[in-house]
Scaffold this active site. Structure first.
Site, PDB file in Angstrom:
ATOM      1  N   SER A 160      22.986   6.052   5.041  1.00  0.00           N
ATOM      2  CA  SER A 160      22.180   5.005   4.411  1.00  0.00           C
ATOM      3  C   SER A 160      23.017   4.221   3.398  1.00  0.00           C
ATOM      4  O   SER A 160      23.687   4.807   2.550  1.00  0.00           O
ATOM      5  CB  SER A 160      20.965   5.618   3.717  1.00  0.00           C
ATOM      6  OG  SER A 160      20.128   6.259   4.652  1.00  0.00           O
TER       7      SER A 160
ATOM      8  N   GLY B  83       6.933   5.066   8.478  1.00  0.00           N
ATOM      9  CA  GLY B  83       6.093   6.241   8.628  1.00  0.00           C
ATOM     10  C   GLY B  83       6.162   6.789  10.036  1.00  0.00           C
ATOM     11  O   GLY B  83       7.158   6.594  10.744  1.00  0.00           O
ATOM     12  N   SER B  84       5.111   7.445  10.462  1.00  0.00           N
ATOM     13  CA  SER B  84       5.118   8.119  11.756  1.00  0.00           C
ATOM     14  C   SER B  84       5.023   7.132  12.914  1.00  0.00           C
ATOM     15  O   SER B  84       4.454   6.049  12.786  1.00  0.00           O
ATOM     16  CB  SER B  84       3.949   9.106  11.839  1.00  0.00           C
ATOM     17  OG  SER B  84       2.720   8.413  11.977  1.00  0.00           O
TER      18      SER B  84
ATOM     19  N   LYS C  90       0.868  -1.176   0.000  1.00  0.00           N
ATOM     20  CA  LYS C  90       0.000   0.000   0.000  1.00  0.00           C
ATOM     21  C   LYS C  90       0.903   1.224   0.000  1.00  0.00           C
ATOM     22  O   LYS C  90       1.416   1.640   1.026  1.00  0.00           O
ATOM     23  CB  LYS C  90      -0.899  -0.009   1.239  1.00  0.00           C
ATOM     24  CG  LYS C  90      -2.257   0.669   1.059  1.00  0.00           C
ATOM     25  CD  LYS C  90      -2.202   2.111   0.645  1.00  0.00           C
ATOM     26  CE  LYS C  90      -1.687   3.004   1.744  1.00  0.00           C
ATOM     27  NZ  LYS C  90      -1.656   4.455   1.324  1.00  0.00           N
TER      28      LYS C  90
ATOM     29  N   ARG D 254      19.200  16.696   2.314  1.00  0.00           N
ATOM     30  CA  ARG D 254      18.752  15.591   1.474  1.00  0.00           C
ATOM     31  C   ARG D 254      17.225  15.524   1.531  1.00  0.00           C
ATOM     32  O   ARG D 254      16.634  15.533   2.601  1.00  0.00           O
ATOM     33  CB  ARG D 254      19.371  14.286   1.980  1.00  0.00           C
ATOM     34  CG  ARG D 254      19.039  13.076   1.116  1.00  0.00           C
ATOM     35  CD  ARG D 254      19.550  11.804   1.758  1.00  0.00           C
ATOM     36  NE  ARG D 254      19.287  10.644   0.913  1.00  0.00           N
ATOM     37  CZ  ARG D 254      19.244   9.391   1.374  1.00  0.00           C
ATOM     38  NH1 ARG D 254      19.442   9.153   2.654  1.00  0.00           N
ATOM     39  NH2 ARG D 254      19.003   8.392   0.565  1.00  0.00           N
TER      40      ARG D 254
ATOM     41  N   CYS E 133      13.494  10.723   7.627  1.00  0.00           N
ATOM     42  CA  CYS E 133      13.545  10.339   9.040  1.00  0.00           C
ATOM     43  C   CYS E 133      14.971  10.368   9.570  1.00  0.00           C
ATOM     44  O   CYS E 133      15.183  10.473  10.777  1.00  0.00           O
ATOM     45  CB  CYS E 133      12.930   8.953   9.229  1.00  0.00           C
ATOM     46  SG  CYS E 133      13.609   7.710   8.123  1.00  0.00           S
TER      47      CYS E 133
ATOM     48  N   GLU F 248       9.852  16.251  15.064  1.00  0.00           N
ATOM     49  CA  GLU F 248      10.498  16.018  13.776  1.00  0.00           C
ATOM     50  C   GLU F 248      10.120  17.148  12.830  1.00  0.00           C
ATOM     51  O   GLU F 248       8.942  17.363  12.537  1.00  0.00           O
ATOM     52  CB  GLU F 248      10.060  14.665  13.216  1.00  0.00           C
ATOM     53  CG  GLU F 248      10.925  14.158  12.092  1.00  0.00           C
ATOM     54  CD  GLU F 248      10.646  12.685  11.764  1.00  0.00           C
ATOM     55  OE1 GLU F 248      11.489  12.063  11.103  1.00  0.00           O
ATOM     56  OE2 GLU F 248       9.579  12.177  12.166  1.00  0.00           O
TER      57      GLU F 248
ATOM     58  N   ALA G 196       2.050   5.262  -0.381  1.00  0.00           N
ATOM     59  CA  ALA G 196       1.454   6.518   0.094  1.00  0.00           C
ATOM     60  C   ALA G 196       0.574   7.118  -0.990  1.00  0.00           C
ATOM     61  O   ALA G 196       0.906   7.088  -2.178  1.00  0.00           O
ATOM     62  CB  ALA G 196       2.557   7.503   0.480  1.00  0.00           C
TER      63      ALA G 196
ATOM     64  N   GLU H  86       9.836   1.110  10.927  1.00  0.00           N
ATOM     65  CA  GLU H  86      10.834   2.169  10.744  1.00  0.00           C
ATOM     66  C   GLU H  86      10.069   3.471  10.884  1.00  0.00           C
ATOM     67  O   GLU H  86       9.373   3.901   9.975  1.00  0.00           O
ATOM     68  CB  GLU H  86      11.506   2.021   9.373  1.00  0.00           C
ATOM     69  CG  GLU H  86      12.804   2.791   9.269  1.00  0.00           C
ATOM     70  CD  GLU H  86      12.618   4.154   8.644  1.00  0.00           C
ATOM     71  OE1 GLU H  86      12.563   5.140   9.438  1.00  0.00           O
ATOM     72  OE2 GLU H  86      12.523   4.257   7.427  1.00  0.00           O
ATOM     73  N   LEU H  87      10.204   4.112  12.066  1.00  0.00           N
ATOM     74  CA  LEU H  87       9.298   5.188  12.452  1.00  0.00           C
ATOM     75  C   LEU H  87      10.022   6.537  12.500  1.00  0.00           C
ATOM     76  O   LEU H  87      11.007   6.744  11.817  1.00  0.00           O
ATOM     77  CB  LEU H  87       8.640   4.818  13.782  1.00  0.00           C
ATOM     78  CG  LEU H  87       7.969   3.435  13.795  1.00  0.00           C
ATOM     79  CD1 LEU H  87       7.418   3.107  15.175  1.00  0.00           C
ATOM     80  CD2 LEU H  87       6.881   3.349  12.734  1.00  0.00           C
TER      81      LEU H  87
END
Length: 488
Positions: A451, A238-239, A184, A288, A294, A391, A186, A260-261
């Site tokens: 990363s 996401g959040s 799914k 970036r 995040c 954030e 965004a 992964e928040l």
């Protein structure tokens, strides 16, 4: 690049659901609009999947799971390798598509294509390295055998800020491990994921292994699929607020979960740091993706002896960046994702100034169409200001000072989040101490870019759990079976 120049790519883009290996409309023909954040105009429309559509996608994934799990690891790896080559061949198209729907400059989008595509290459090689172990029972009399098996059907919910890389980081290891999946993407950025699905189908991925359901009903879809006993794994980027909901939903059926928040990355600059290198690293870690990452440096903690100079140099660099449409030549900073994002950044900057911060550059919303916010540097930001707690997700660098290493660590760890952190110092002993004392899943030492597909990406505390990338990444999609064997 103006409107007419971009139409051929959009006309050719996939815009329907991808379920069971075929493209089809959503239930009742529902569709939603995809907007250009550079001016708020409509780019195109996309099928708006319902809960029923998502259940059909899970049906397809479940039906394909057994055969896909039995598929030879080499074959799974070769499909990923072919997909890697196809994405590389179409890198310019993927970059333009991302720039149009998300806003980032095309040059930066090309960097995401290169980075994200590496997950396909990395996991194409990991597919053939899945193995267990064999050993004699230490007590004698039997043998111990362990097997690795795919977890099973997965649900992936991906964010808008890295439309390709956040997909390949999940899809790559799932394919390599032998898992099927429902994705799914965004609602702001569905086009890139749909294009990726087309590439994987062309690369030979069997029908039903990958199913993509763009939708404006994310909460309803995740709740419905997580209530299904057949779903065995959930991975969400996401959040933290949404992540907590999905973790609670996973508990009822004890689904495997990777989260992964949110992040609140500190960027520590000590008095002995190479300031030129620190400013270079700050530009990468902060700017970036326009700061919409995040891992973005969120809080700049700078030793009091060098804070003024660091702020001046960073302000000069940030102030020289050019705002513009991501497809226009010379653009350094594209728009934020939507009007809500601009309002949030504006509120945080305004609050910091009210708290006593000094504006070095920027500090006011951009006038004109589109969701732009100018690069901003703030000095003398109080530790208790909201901008140090939330954030930012925008091109703003708030600078707070410290006097001692202990104070720097305490301020850095003063957050519920624990994803990325950055340290600039020439003291090796200090580097080791900081790596051990900072409460973050990742620490960048004298670099603003951490990363890497070969490294385990992930956080601690409210930034989630599980790892993506590296040798560790494929383990998230594997179960272990222990077999007891008689000695003879």
């Amino acid at each position: 690049m103006t409107g007419p120049d971009r139409l051929p790519l959009l006309d050719d883009a996939q815009r329907d659901l991808f379920v069971g290996g075929r493209w089809r409309p959503a239930e009742a023909g529902a569709r939603f609009e995809v907007l250009d954040p550079a001016d708020g105009s409509v780019l195109t429309d996309v099928a708006d999947g319902s809960v029923a559509d998502a259940r059909s996608a899970l049906d397809a994934a479940v039906a394909a799971q057994a055969d896909w799990a039995r598929t030879a690891p080499r074959e799974r790896g070769e499909i990923l390798r072919r997909a890697f080559e196809l994405v590389a061949q179409r890198a310019d198209d993927f970059a333009l598509l991302m720039s149009l729907e998300m806003g980032k400059p095309v040059s930066e989008a090309k960097g995401e294509v290169t980075y994200g595509n590496e997950f396909f290459r990395w996991f194409s090689e990991e597919a053939v390295r899945i193995h267990g172990r064999y050993m004699p029972n230490p007590a004698g009399g039997s043998r111990l055998l362990t097997l690795k098996k795919p977890v099973g059907p997965c649900l992936f919910v991906t964010p808008w800020n890295f439309p390709l890389a956040m997909g390949t980081r999940k899809i790559g290891p799932a394919i390599a491990a032998g898992c099927t999946m429902v994705v799914k993407p965004a609602a702001q950025t569905p086009l890139t994921m749909l294009a990726l699905a087309a590439v994987l189908a062309e690369a030979g991925l069997p029908d039903g292994v990958l199913n993509v359901v763009p939708s404006t009903h994310a909460a309803e879809i995740s709740e419905a699929l997580q209530a299904d006993d057949r779903l065995r794994k959930v991975s969400f980027t996401g959040s933290t607020a949404v992540g907590r909901v999905m973790v609670r939903q996973s508990a009822e059926r004890l689904q495997r979960v990777s989260m992964e928040l949110g992040g609140n990355a500190p960027f520590l600059v000590f008095a002995d740091a190479d300031l030129d290198a620190a400013v270079d690293g700050a530009m990468v870690a902060k700017m970036r993706n326009m700061g919409e990452a995040c891992t973005a440096a969120n809080r700049f903690l700078v030793h009091a002896d060098v804070a003024e100079e660091f702020g001046r140099r960073l302000g000069e660099r940030m102030g020289a960046l050019r705002l513009g449409r991501g497809q226009d030549e010379g653009t350094d900073v594209g728009p934020l994702i939507d009007e809500k994002a601009v309002a949030s950044v504006t509120e945080l900057v305004g609050g910091a100034v009210q708290d006593g911060a000094r504006v070095v550059v920027g500090g006011e919303p951009h006038e004109g169409p589109g969701y732009f916010y100018p690069p901003t540097v703030l000095l003398d930001v109080p530790q208790g200001s909201a901008i140090n707690a939330e954030e930012i997700f925008g091109p703003v660098a708030p600078i707070t000072t410290f006097e001692t290493e202990e104070e720097a660590v305490a301020k850095a760890n003063d957050t519920e989040y624990g994803l990325a952190s950055y340290v600039y110092t020439r003291d090796l002993a200090r580097t080791i101490r900081l790596a051990e004392s900072l409460e973050f899943g990742m620490v960048g030492v004298n670099t603003g870019l951490i990363s890497n597909p070969a490294a385990p990406f992930g956080g601690v505390k409210a930034s989630g759990f599980g790892r993506e990338g590296g040798f560790e990444g494929i383990e998230e999609y594997l179960e272990t079976t222990y077999v007891a064997l008689p000695a003879g």
